[in-house]
Motif scaffolding. Sequence first.
Motif, PDB file in Angstrom:
ATOM      1  N   MET A 199      -7.161   1.862  -5.930  1.00 21.36           N
ATOM      2  CA  MET A 199      -7.325   2.595  -4.682  1.00 21.36           C
ATOM      3  C   MET A 199      -7.866   3.987  -4.986  1.00 21.36           C
ATOM      4  N   TRP A 200      -9.074   4.244  -4.494  1.00 26.80           N
ATOM      5  CA  TRP A 200      -9.769   5.500  -4.773  1.00 26.80           C
ATOM      6  C   TRP A 200      -9.666   6.427  -3.573  1.00 26.80           C
ATOM      7  N   VAL A 201      -9.360   7.697  -3.839  1.00 27.02           N
ATOM      8  CA  VAL A 201      -9.310   8.717  -2.796  1.00 27.02           C
ATOM      9  C   VAL A 201     -10.396   9.744  -3.089  1.00 27.02           C
ATOM     10  N   PHE A 202     -11.103  10.165  -2.027  1.00 27.40           N
ATOM     11  CA  PHE A 202     -12.183  11.131  -2.183  1.00 27.40           C
ATOM     12  C   PHE A 202     -11.798  12.454  -1.543  1.00 27.40           C
ATOM     13  N   CYS A 203     -11.956  13.549  -2.290  1.00 23.62           N
ATOM     14  CA  CYS A 203     -11.772  14.900  -1.769  1.00 23.62           C
ATOM     15  C   CYS A 203     -13.100  15.648  -1.943  1.00 23.62           C
ATOM     16  N   GLY A 234       0.805  -1.221   0.000  1.00 25.60           N
ATOM     17  CA  GLY A 234       0.000   0.000   0.000  1.00 25.60           C
ATOM     18  C   GLY A 234       0.836   1.269   0.000  1.00 25.60           C
ATOM     19  N   PRO A 235       0.732   2.112  -1.019  1.00 26.61           N
ATOM     20  CA  PRO A 235       1.547   3.326  -1.104  1.00 26.61           C
ATOM     21  C   PRO A 235       1.135   4.384  -0.084  1.00 26.61           C
ATOM     22  N   THR A 236       2.030   5.310   0.155  1.00 29.02           N
ATOM     23  CA  THR A 236       1.720   6.514   0.917  1.00 29.02           C
ATOM     24  C   THR A 236       1.439   7.636  -0.075  1.00 29.02           C
ATOM     25  N   VAL A 237       0.282   8.276   0.082  1.00 25.24           N
ATOM     26  CA  VAL A 237      -0.119   9.361  -0.811  1.00 25.24           C
ATOM     27  C   VAL A 237       0.259  10.680  -0.152  1.00 25.24           C
ATOM     28  N   PHE A 238       1.159  11.421  -0.794  1.00 23.22           N
ATOM     29  CA  PHE A 238       1.591  12.711  -0.280  1.00 23.22           C
ATOM     30  C   PHE A 238       0.855  13.834  -1.009  1.00 23.22           C
ATOM     31  N   PHE A 239       0.345  14.775  -0.214  1.00 25.13           N
ATOM     32  CA  PHE A 239      -0.292  15.964  -0.766  1.00 25.13           C
ATOM     33  C   PHE A 239       0.690  17.136  -0.702  1.00 25.13           C
ATOM     34  N   HIS A 240       0.510  18.077  -1.596  1.00 24.86           N
ATOM     35  CA  HIS A 240       1.412  19.229  -1.684  1.00 24.86           C
ATOM     36  C   HIS A 240       1.394  20.010  -0.368  1.00 24.86           C
ATOM     37  N   PRO A 241       2.534  20.541   0.060  1.00 24.37           N
ATOM     38  CA  PRO A 241       2.559  21.282   1.332  1.00 24.37           C
ATOM     39  C   PRO A 241       1.625  22.490   1.359  1.00 24.37           C
ATOM     40  N   GLU A 242       1.240  23.011   0.178  1.00 29.21           N
ATOM     41  CA  GLU A 242       0.320  24.148   0.130  1.00 29.21           C
ATOM     42  C   GLU A 242      -1.110  23.719  -0.202  1.00 29.21           C
ATOM     43  N   GLU A 243      -1.358  22.410  -0.170  1.00 31.98           N
ATOM     44  CA  GLU A 243      -2.704  21.920  -0.483  1.00 31.98           C
ATOM     45  C   GLU A 243      -3.693  22.344   0.602  1.00 31.98           C
ATOM     46  N   ILE A 244      -4.815  22.935   0.193  1.00 31.47           N
ATOM     47  CA  ILE A 244      -5.858  23.312   1.151  1.00 31.47           C
ATOM     48  C   ILE A 244      -7.142  22.519   0.942  1.00 31.47           C
ATOM     49  N   PHE A 245      -7.235  21.789  -0.170  1.00 35.61           N
ATOM     50  CA  PHE A 245      -8.415  20.970  -0.445  1.00 35.61           C
ATOM     51  C   PHE A 245      -8.031  19.500  -0.259  1.00 35.61           C
ATOM     52  N   LEU A 246      -8.095  19.054   0.982  1.00 33.78           N
ATOM     53  CA  LEU A 246      -7.599  17.734   1.362  1.00 33.78           C
ATOM     54  C   LEU A 246      -8.693  16.680   1.287  1.00 33.78           C
ATOM     55  N   PRO A 247      -8.316  15.407   1.351  1.00 34.98           N
ATOM     56  CA  PRO A 247      -9.314  14.346   1.289  1.00 34.98           C
ATOM     57  C   PRO A 247     -10.043  14.165   2.618  1.00 34.98           C
ATOM     58  N   SER A 248     -11.065  13.350   2.582  1.00 35.61           N
ATOM     59  CA  SER A 248     -11.773  12.934   3.790  1.00 35.61           C
ATOM     60  C   SER A 248     -12.368  11.563   3.519  1.00 35.61           C
ATOM     61  N   GLY A 301     -16.709  17.578  -5.015  1.00 32.36           N
ATOM     62  CA  GLY A 301     -16.606  16.130  -5.111  1.00 32.36           C
ATOM     63  C   GLY A 301     -15.562  15.676  -6.112  1.00 32.36           C
ATOM     64  N   ASP A 302     -14.431  15.199  -5.632  1.00 36.21           N
ATOM     65  CA  ASP A 302     -13.346  14.797  -6.532  1.00 36.21           C
ATOM     66  C   ASP A 302     -12.957  13.352  -6.221  1.00 36.21           C
ATOM     67  N   TRP A 303     -13.128  12.474  -7.198  1.00 37.78           N
ATOM     68  CA  TRP A 303     -12.714  11.071  -7.077  1.00 37.78           C
ATOM     69  C   TRP A 303     -11.482  10.847  -7.943  1.00 37.78           C
ATOM     70  N   GLU A 304     -10.377  10.444  -7.328  1.00 38.32           N
ATOM     71  CA  GLU A 304      -9.152  10.112  -8.059  1.00 38.32           C
ATOM     72  C   GLU A 304      -8.694   8.716  -7.634  1.00 38.32           C
ATOM     73  N   HIS A 305      -7.817   8.115  -8.429  1.00 40.74           N
ATOM     74  CA  HIS A 305      -7.368   6.766  -8.059  1.00 40.74           C
ATOM     75  C   HIS A 305      -5.984   6.480  -8.614  1.00 40.74           C
ATOM     76  N   ILE A 363     -16.036  24.889   5.413  1.00 42.39           N
ATOM     77  CA  ILE A 363     -15.220  23.971   6.211  1.00 42.39           C
ATOM     78  C   ILE A 363     -15.091  22.623   5.507  1.00 42.39           C
ATOM     79  N   VAL A 364     -16.203  22.110   4.993  1.00 36.07           N
ATOM     80  CA  VAL A 364     -16.208  20.800   4.340  1.00 36.07           C
ATOM     81  C   VAL A 364     -15.336  20.813   3.089  1.00 36.07           C
ATOM     82  N   LYS A 365     -15.274  21.957   2.411  1.00 33.85           N
ATOM     83  CA  LYS A 365     -14.434  22.073   1.216  1.00 33.85           C
ATOM     84  C   LYS A 365     -13.002  21.615   1.470  1.00 33.85           C
ATOM     85  N   HIS A 366     -12.505  21.883   2.662  1.00 32.39           N
ATOM     86  CA  HIS A 366     -11.097  21.643   2.960  1.00 32.39           C
ATOM     87  C   HIS A 366     -10.827  20.237   3.477  1.00 32.39           C
ATOM     88  N   GLY A 367     -11.867  19.401   3.529  1.00 38.05           N
ATOM     89  CA  GLY A 367     -11.667  17.995   3.858  1.00 38.05           C
ATOM     90  C   GLY A 367     -11.291  17.757   5.307  1.00 38.05           C
TER      91      GLY A 367
END
Length: 545
Positions: free
Chosen positions: A343-347, A249-263, A372-376, A315-319
């Motif tokens: 592996m699907w990630v939801f933001c 299972g990989p580790t998914v890294f988000f950009h240090p300036e990312e403000i729209f995170l997953p949940s 609603g953003d679905w990526e995989h 608030i919900v926008k930011h995950g």
Amino acid sequence: MPAPIPQWPEGESFASGRISLGETQVIKITKFEFIWGYNLSQDKKKGVTFYKPVGIPDGFYCLGHYCQPNNLPLRGFVLVAREVPIYSPENPHTCDPIKPPALQVPLDYTLVWSPNDGVDEKYGDSGYIWLPQPPEGYKPLGYLVTNKPEKPELDEVRCVRSDLTDECEIYRLILDVGFKFPNLPFRVWSTRPHHRGMLGKGVPVGTYFCSSYWIPGEDMPIACLKNLNPTLPAMPNLDQIHALIHHYGPTVFFHPEEIFLPSSVAWFFKNGAQLFKAGILYGEDIDANGSNLPSGGTNDGEFWIDLPSDDRGEIVKHGNLESAKLFVHVKPALGGTFTDIAMWVFCPFNGPATLKVGLLNIALSKIGQHVGDWEHYTLRICNFTGELWGIYFSQHSGGQWVEAYDLEYIEGNKAVVYSSKSGHASYPHPGMYLQGSAKLGIGVRNDCARSNLYVDSSIHYELVAAEYLGDEVITEPFWLQFMREWGPTIVYDSRTELDKLINFLPVMLRYSVENIFDKLPIELSGEEGPTGPKEKNNWVGDERS
């Protein structure tokens, strides 16, 4: 791999080294003997090498030779096969004494290509590529190569009965002699099954296709194998699936300036996400497991999900990174000889795009954003060995397969996946990936970097589907059956904003920028929430590559 492969939990034939396809059993051979190398220049890395498999067990037969570019690690394979004399009234696809043998020697060989003497003297020793001529009702699955003009022995290869084969197609170009020597038009491609995806029965043999005058769309003289064993015995069981995810299972890294995170999806619902129906002004709260969402059907535009209409919306926008997990779909690939772990990630929200025009970086206010953003990303596991073969990185409307040796690893055999800033596309390495023209430096930026914002999918995951295990093994969540959009559709005049930007540019750049903008994804012309994972064409089909 960076670390040893563990002993997997007990199962049927996953990672056993052999796979039953019905009337045949196959083994993957990865040890080769050099036959002939061909170079288009004095730089050997620009050439290709032809190999034959070695160490074939008694009773198994070669189906063809292997070829690859010299600038890649030698990591290919070819399958060797034997007939399995099993008679079972429960399985009509097993060997029938009335049927002809599954494997037969060819009747003869046809010389497909050999470079002329003038090229041989300058660019390498002689090589001869031979196509087996099959008996009636059989098909060849590959070519043989010799470094002498004499034909190979007939017993060196086997053809396969036609009903045990499937259609194959060219995949990646390995060698193109024509551009260097127009009088010697000749190309070599790797191949893959034409029928792929969760329901595809085609099995790659690992051989290549070559021709001097073949035109795409014409029938190919070679085929691939077909898996006619309905039980798919080489697919991992439930315990093995969890072991694979824990190990790879990989580790998914988000950009240090990312403000729209997953949940997690449950967090999204619990914090006020609403279900809307066409013609009704107000939305309905969605319960935590999505049981009140309409299930099944098609994306008819009658329903959609939106952010909370009150102060919680921002608030919900930011995950919520603490609740985030990967939603896992496990399915057969390449006729059940590989396993795809998608592996699907939801933001909850996809941020606006940033344009790069030469040295200028322009942060857009709305273009590219949607609810609603679905990526995989998808791990492809070899069912012969349990080895990670590669990862597919989904990137907006397409994506790319990256071989295991080209991945970045963080711990043991756990790879790294980089999620791009705002857009959440997946990439194998940090950096800036331009969606547009890299030559002109014009397009949409996809910035990736490591940070303390991450999700470890080897731990934080939920197995949501693995249809091949049967209906009783995994209960799919209610929200997975929601086939409509996870965000509203909002159309706005993005062209006006882009035209304003274009008018500020030097005249010499305007045409190029406008031309590139016209080719950018339609998502940049408005907001449209994506459909869920089960509505994507790669849920059942193969990845786009």
